[in-house]
Design a protein around this motif. Structure first.
Motif, PDB file in Angstrom:
ATOM      1  N   LEU A  45     -13.851  11.795  -2.293  1.00  0.00           N
ATOM      2  CA  LEU A  45     -13.680  10.784  -1.255  1.00  0.00           C
ATOM      3  C   LEU A  45     -12.402  11.104  -0.489  1.00  0.00           C
ATOM      4  CD1 LEU A  45     -14.750   7.985  -0.160  1.00  0.00           C
ATOM      5  CD2 LEU A  45     -13.004   6.945  -1.640  1.00  0.00           C
ATOM      6  N   ALA A  46     -12.544  11.409   0.795  1.00  0.00           N
ATOM      7  CA  ALA A  46     -11.397  11.718   1.645  1.00  0.00           C
ATOM      8  C   ALA A  46     -10.833  10.418   2.213  1.00  0.00           C
ATOM      9  CB  ALA A  46     -11.812  12.650   2.777  1.00  0.00           C
ATOM     10  N   VAL A  47      -9.521  10.243   2.089  1.00  0.00           N
ATOM     11  CA  VAL A  47      -8.861   9.038   2.589  1.00  0.00           C
ATOM     12  C   VAL A  47      -7.727   9.441   3.518  1.00  0.00           C
ATOM     13  CG1 VAL A  47      -7.607   6.932   1.985  1.00  0.00           C
ATOM     14  CG2 VAL A  47      -9.422   7.765   0.480  1.00  0.00           C
ATOM     15  N   HIS A  48      -7.703   8.852   4.697  1.00  0.00           N
ATOM     16  CA  HIS A  48      -6.628   9.071   5.663  1.00  0.00           C
ATOM     17  C   HIS A  48      -5.557   8.000   5.450  1.00  0.00           C
ATOM     18  CE1 HIS A  48      -9.388  11.485   8.418  1.00  0.00           C
ATOM     19  NE2 HIS A  48     -10.222  10.921   7.562  1.00  0.00           N
ATOM     20  N   GLU A  49      -4.298   8.416   5.555  1.00  0.00           N
ATOM     21  CA  GLU A  49      -3.185   7.465   5.510  1.00  0.00           C
ATOM     22  C   GLU A  49      -2.292   7.694   6.719  1.00  0.00           C
ATOM     23  OE1 GLU A  49       0.974   6.485   3.130  1.00  0.00           O
ATOM     24  OE2 GLU A  49      -0.333   8.108   2.421  1.00  0.00           O
ATOM     25  N   TRP A  50      -2.006   6.613   7.447  1.00  0.00           N
ATOM     26  CA  TRP A  50      -0.983   6.642   8.484  1.00  0.00           C
ATOM     27  C   TRP A  50       0.177   5.849   7.912  1.00  0.00           C
ATOM     28  CZ3 TRP A  50      -6.205   6.340   9.549  1.00  0.00           C
ATOM     29  CH2 TRP A  50      -6.723   7.335  10.381  1.00  0.00           C
ATOM     30  N   PRO A  51       1.239   6.538   7.464  1.00  0.00           N
ATOM     31  CA  PRO A  51       2.219   5.901   6.576  1.00  0.00           C
ATOM     32  C   PRO A  51       3.256   5.041   7.306  1.00  0.00           C
ATOM     33  CG  PRO A  51       2.778   8.209   6.907  1.00  0.00           C
ATOM     34  CD  PRO A  51       1.466   7.986   7.615  1.00  0.00           C
ATOM     35  N   ALA A  52       3.851   4.174   6.510  1.00  0.00           N
ATOM     36  CA  ALA A  52       5.015   3.396   6.911  1.00  0.00           C
ATOM     37  C   ALA A  52       5.885   3.237   5.674  1.00  0.00           C
ATOM     38  CB  ALA A  52       4.603   2.038   7.463  1.00  0.00           C
ATOM     39  N   SER A  53       7.182   3.401   5.825  1.00  0.00           N
ATOM     40  CA  SER A  53       8.045   3.396   4.645  1.00  0.00           C
ATOM     41  C   SER A  53       8.227   1.997   4.068  1.00  0.00           C
ATOM     42  CB  SER A  53       9.407   4.009   4.985  1.00  0.00           C
ATOM     43  OG  SER A  53       9.993   3.339   6.084  1.00  0.00           O
ATOM     44  N   HIS A  54       8.354   0.992   4.907  1.00  0.00           N
ATOM     45  CA  HIS A  54       8.530  -0.383   4.433  1.00  0.00           C
ATOM     46  C   HIS A  54       7.616  -1.315   5.236  1.00  0.00           C
ATOM     47  CE1 HIS A  54      11.946   0.846   2.012  1.00  0.00           C
ATOM     48  NE2 HIS A  54      12.451   1.454   3.071  1.00  0.00           N
ATOM     49  N   PRO A  55       6.312  -1.234   5.005  1.00  0.00           N
ATOM     50  CA  PRO A  55       5.362  -2.000   5.831  1.00  0.00           C
ATOM     51  C   PRO A  55       5.436  -3.499   5.553  1.00  0.00           C
ATOM     52  CG  PRO A  55       4.211  -0.983   4.004  1.00  0.00           C
ATOM     53  CD  PRO A  55       5.620  -0.442   3.958  1.00  0.00           C
ATOM     54  N   ARG A  56       5.158  -4.280   6.586  1.00  0.00           N
ATOM     55  CA  ARG A  56       5.059  -5.729   6.360  1.00  0.00           C
ATOM     56  C   ARG A  56       3.650  -6.116   5.943  1.00  0.00           C
ATOM     57  NH1 ARG A  56       4.277  -9.527  11.211  1.00  0.00           N
ATOM     58  NH2 ARG A  56       3.440  -8.235  12.891  1.00  0.00           N
ATOM     59  N   TYR A  57       2.670  -5.218   6.159  1.00  0.00           N
ATOM     60  CA  TYR A  57       1.333  -5.423   5.619  1.00  0.00           C
ATOM     61  C   TYR A  57       0.636  -4.071   5.508  1.00  0.00           C
ATOM     62  CZ  TYR A  57      -0.492  -5.159  10.472  1.00  0.00           C
ATOM     63  OH  TYR A  57      -0.812  -4.764  11.748  1.00  0.00           O
ATOM     64  N   VAL A  58      -0.456  -4.055   4.755  1.00  0.00           N
ATOM     65  CA  VAL A  58      -1.285  -2.867   4.596  1.00  0.00           C
ATOM     66  C   VAL A  58      -2.623  -3.142   5.267  1.00  0.00           C
ATOM     67  CG1 VAL A  58      -2.481  -1.371   2.954  1.00  0.00           C
ATOM     68  CG2 VAL A  58      -0.163  -2.181   2.449  1.00  0.00           C
TER      69      VAL A  58
END
Length: 269
Positions: A16-29
């Protein structure tokens, strides 16, 4: 926007391929569920808006789609796809255990997201459905009545009034351009019935986005399904003249502002 990351998980039927567009300290996912025949990479613009809004964004390529394993566009049981989506959510939760989780589903992804909300109550802070396959979608029944499924691909012009969107879709090697498959059509019918009988989404606020010129998933068919799914709160945005992919429509700025504004209102509670 930070460069996307690629993850590989063990899904219900292989890689299963999953893409992530990251954030170091996100306020939500934000978890994104893409539509039939496409892949999560087509949501880079949406992910860019959401990461700028403070989200870490995760999006799997569903079974048989994009870079995930499986025969192309063959889904025999959408419950397996929901399980895979939960695996992507667990990946996100491991990296970011604190912030609230929101789920955005487009078209077939709207059906998957609706079922996810039914199967995992209490796990979502917000749910957004764009042109969702939910309610009375008659295409699978019509095709299943035929002796042979016609090899008629989706017309790129049905996606958006922006011709660049259709051109990109037509040239994308990860997009399926062939006929629908009978087992997948049967799975659509079963899952539409399951979601219809599966109860509402409970207290999670629901945003419904739809173009009133959507000829792939017509608005009148989706309406009863959305209204059955909505629990405590439903926000509706219908866009005059818009086609199926409202996140890539000529008024996409308005659509994405409606999405982030909805999320602002929910997250402020």
């Amino acid at each position: 926007m930070a460069e996307a990351r690629a993850h590989t998980l063990t899904g219900t039927r292989g890689r299963l391929a999953v893409h992530e567009w990251p954030a170091s300290h996100p306020r939500y996912v934000a978890l994104l569920a893409h539509g039939y025949g496409e892949h999560a990479g087509r949501y880079e613009e949406v992910a860019g808006v959401l990461t700028a809004h403070g989200a870490a964004v995760y999006a799997p390529d569903h079974l048989g789609h994009g870079r995930s394993d499986g025969e192309r566009v063959l889904i025999e049981d959408f419950e397996e796809v929901v399980t895979d989506l939960r695996a992507a959510a667990d990946l996100a939760r491991t990296a970011h255990p604190g912030p609230p989780l929101v789920l955005v589903g487009h078209s077939m992804g709207g059906l998957i997201a609706a079922r996810y909300a039914q199967r995992h109550p209490g796990t979502l802070t917000a749910l957004a459905l764009s042109g969702p396959v939910i309610g009375d979608w008659e295409l699978p029944r019509r095709l299943l009545a035929l002796d042979e499924i016609p090899d008629i691909p989706i017309r790129p012009s049905a996606l958006s009034r922006d011709p660049a969107v259709g051109a990109s879709y037509a040239a994308d090697p990860l997009v399926w351009h062939g006929p629908m498959k009978r087992p997948t059509l049967r799975a659509f019918v079963r899952t539409l019935e399951t979601v219809a009988g599966g109860g509402d989404a409970g207290p999670v606020p629901l945003l419904w986005l739809h173009g009133d010129d959507d000829r792939l998933v017509p608005l009148p068919g989706s309406r009863p399904g959305v209204e059955r799914l909505a629990g405590a709160e439903l926000t509706t945005r219908i866009y005059p003249g818009a086609r199926h992919e409202v996140f890539l429509e000529t008024n996409r700025d308005e659509v994405l502002a409606d999405l982030t504004g909805f999320l602002d209102g929910v997250l402020a509670r």
